[in-house]
Design a protein around this motif. Structure first.
Motif, short mmCIF file in Angstrom:
data_model
loop_
_atom_site.label_atom_id
_atom_site.label_comp_id
_atom_site.label_asym_id
_atom_site.label_seq_id
_atom_site.Cartn_x
_atom_site.Cartn_y
_atom_site.Cartn_z
N MET A 142 0.76 -1.25 0.05
CA MET A 142 0.02 -0.08 -0.17
C MET A 142 0.92 1.21 -0.14
O MET A 142 1.88 1.53 0.61
CB MET A 142 -0.81 -0.04 1.09
CG MET A 142 -1.78 1.10 1.35
SD MET A 142 -2.87 0.75 2.73
CE MET A 142 -3.91 2.49 2.33
N THR A 143 0.43 2.34 -0.86
CA THR A 143 1.13 3.56 -0.91
C THR A 143 0.98 4.43 0.37
O THR A 143 -0.24 4.51 0.64
CB THR A 143 0.73 4.27 -2.10
OG1 THR A 143 1.02 3.42 -3.23
CG2 THR A 143 1.64 5.63 -2.30
N ASN A 144 2.04 4.94 1.04
CA ASN A 144 1.98 5.96 2.11
C ASN A 144 2.43 7.11 1.52
O ASN A 144 3.59 7.67 1.31
CB ASN A 144 2.92 5.07 3.22
CG ASN A 144 2.73 6.07 4.33
OD1 ASN A 144 2.25 7.15 4.42
ND2 ASN A 144 3.43 5.58 5.60
N ILE A 145 1.19 7.81 1.35
CA ILE A 145 1.51 9.21 0.80
C ILE A 145 2.25 9.99 1.92
O ILE A 145 2.96 11.05 1.31
CB ILE A 145 0.01 9.89 0.39
CG1 ILE A 145 0.04 11.12 -0.53
CG2 ILE A 145 -0.88 9.92 1.55
CD1 ILE A 145 1.03 11.05 -1.78
N LYS A 146 2.23 9.88 3.34
CA LYS A 146 3.29 10.63 4.07
C LYS A 146 4.48 10.47 3.88
O LYS A 146 5.12 11.55 3.58
CB LYS A 146 2.35 10.36 5.54
CG LYS A 146 3.46 11.00 6.61
CD LYS A 146 3.11 10.54 7.78
CE LYS A 146 4.21 10.79 8.88
NZ LYS A 146 3.88 10.13 10.20
N ASP A 147 4.68 9.31 3.59
CA ASP A 147 6.22 9.15 3.36
C ASP A 147 6.54 9.72 1.98
O ASP A 147 7.73 10.32 1.92
CB ASP A 147 6.52 7.61 3.61
CG ASP A 147 6.35 6.93 4.81
OD1 ASP A 147 6.59 7.87 5.67
OD2 ASP A 147 6.38 5.98 5.05
N ILE A 148 5.79 9.41 0.95
CA ILE A 148 6.13 10.16 -0.22
C ILE A 148 6.29 11.60 -0.15
O ILE A 148 7.25 12.21 -0.63
CB ILE A 148 4.88 9.75 -1.23
CG1 ILE A 148 5.16 8.32 -1.58
CG2 ILE A 148 5.34 10.41 -2.72
CD1 ILE A 148 3.97 7.74 -2.32
N ALA A 149 5.30 12.14 0.70
CA ALA A 149 5.25 13.72 0.78
C ALA A 149 6.67 14.20 1.31
O ALA A 149 7.14 14.95 0.95
CB ALA A 149 4.04 14.21 1.34
N LEU A 150 6.98 13.59 2.41
CA LEU A 150 8.14 14.02 3.20
C LEU A 150 9.51 13.75 2.43
O LEU A 150 10.24 14.53 2.25
CB LEU A 150 8.17 13.16 4.56
CG LEU A 150 7.14 13.46 5.43
CD1 LEU A 150 6.96 12.26 6.73
CD2 LEU A 150 7.13 14.85 6.08
N GLY A 151 9.42 12.65 1.67
CA GLY A 151 10.39 12.47 0.82
C GLY A 151 10.75 13.57 -0.22
O GLY A 151 11.83 13.96 -0.61
N ALA A 152 9.42 13.70 -0.93
CA ALA A 152 9.41 14.78 -1.84
C ALA A 152 10.09 15.97 -1.40
O ALA A 152 10.65 16.88 -2.24
CB ALA A 152 8.14 14.99 -2.67
N LEU A 153 9.58 16.47 -0.16
CA LEU A 153 10.08 17.92 0.45
C LEU A 153 11.40 17.72 0.62
O LEU A 153 12.38 18.77 0.45
CB LEU A 153 9.17 18.07 1.69
CG LEU A 153 7.80 18.41 1.37
CD1 LEU A 153 7.08 18.38 2.57
CD2 LEU A 153 7.35 19.41 0.48
N GLU A 154 12.01 16.67 1.21
CA GLU A 154 13.30 16.41 1.65
C GLU A 154 14.45 16.68 0.53
O GLU A 154 15.54 17.06 0.40
CB GLU A 154 13.59 15.04 2.29
CG GLU A 154 13.03 15.07 3.74
CD GLU A 154 13.16 13.69 4.45
OE1 GLU A 154 13.36 12.83 3.96
OE2 GLU A 154 12.61 13.78 5.56
N ASP A 155 13.63 15.80 -0.71
CA ASP A 155 14.50 15.91 -2.06
C ASP A 155 14.79 17.50 -2.31
O ASP A 155 15.80 17.41 -3.07
CB ASP A 155 13.70 15.35 -3.13
CG ASP A 155 13.87 13.55 -2.91
OD1 ASP A 155 14.40 13.16 -2.09
OD2 ASP A 155 12.90 12.93 -3.57
N LEU A 156 13.96 18.23 -2.25
CA LEU A 156 14.17 19.80 -2.80
C LEU A 156 14.59 20.56 -1.72
O LEU A 156 14.52 21.76 -1.99
CB LEU A 156 13.06 20.18 -3.60
CG LEU A 156 12.69 19.59 -4.90
CD1 LEU A 156 11.44 20.17 -5.45
CD2 LEU A 156 13.94 19.23 -5.82
N LYS A 157 15.21 19.82 -0.76
CA LYS A 157 15.92 20.73 0.54
C LYS A 157 14.97 21.71 1.13
O LYS A 157 15.10 23.09 1.53
CB LYS A 157 16.97 21.58 -0.08
CG LYS A 157 17.90 20.82 -0.89
CD LYS A 157 18.94 19.73 0.09
CE LYS A 157 19.85 19.16 -0.53
NZ LYS A 157 19.81 17.74 -0.69
#
Length: 110
Positions: free
Chosen positions: A1-16
């Motif tokens: 199952m996709t965890n959108i919270k982890d995806i969102a946090l990773g996306a924010l961290e990726d762009l500093k």
């Protein structure tokens, strides 16, 4: 199952993104379970951070219900229903202080 919270946090961290926090608001809201707040250093970065959250979500097969505020780029909200992401300029984040607002325990009627 996709965890959108982890995806969102990773996306924010990726762009500093700066000062990223995830608040569990499930006890205070019937509308959402998690509130993610992030600071961008410029209007351009705020927009880019929000766009990255949306793009990474799409790659995982999750689309937002809505995105608000991209025109100005001072405060962009990405709504996934159970998760809402707020990407804000530092002065806007300081002014609205969502962390404090969502940490208040509701008082019962007397």
């Amino acid at each position: 199952m996709t965890n959108i919270k982890d995806i969102a946090l990773g996306a924010l961290e990726d762009l500093k993104g700066k000062d990223i926090v995830a608040l569990d608001v499930s006890e205070m809201s019937d509308v959402m379970d998690t509130l993610v707040i992030c600071t961008g250093t410029s209007n351009r970065q705020v927009k880019s951070l929000a766009d990255n959250v949306v793009e990474e979500g799409k790659k995982a097969g999750v689309r937002p219900i809505g995105v608000e505020g991209k025109e100005q780029g001072e405060w962009v909200l990405v709504d996934y229903g159970d998760l809402v992401v707020h990407v804000m300029l530092a002065d806007v984040r300081s002014f609205y202080d969502l962390e404090k607002l969502w940490s208040l325990t509701p008082t019962g009627r007397q």
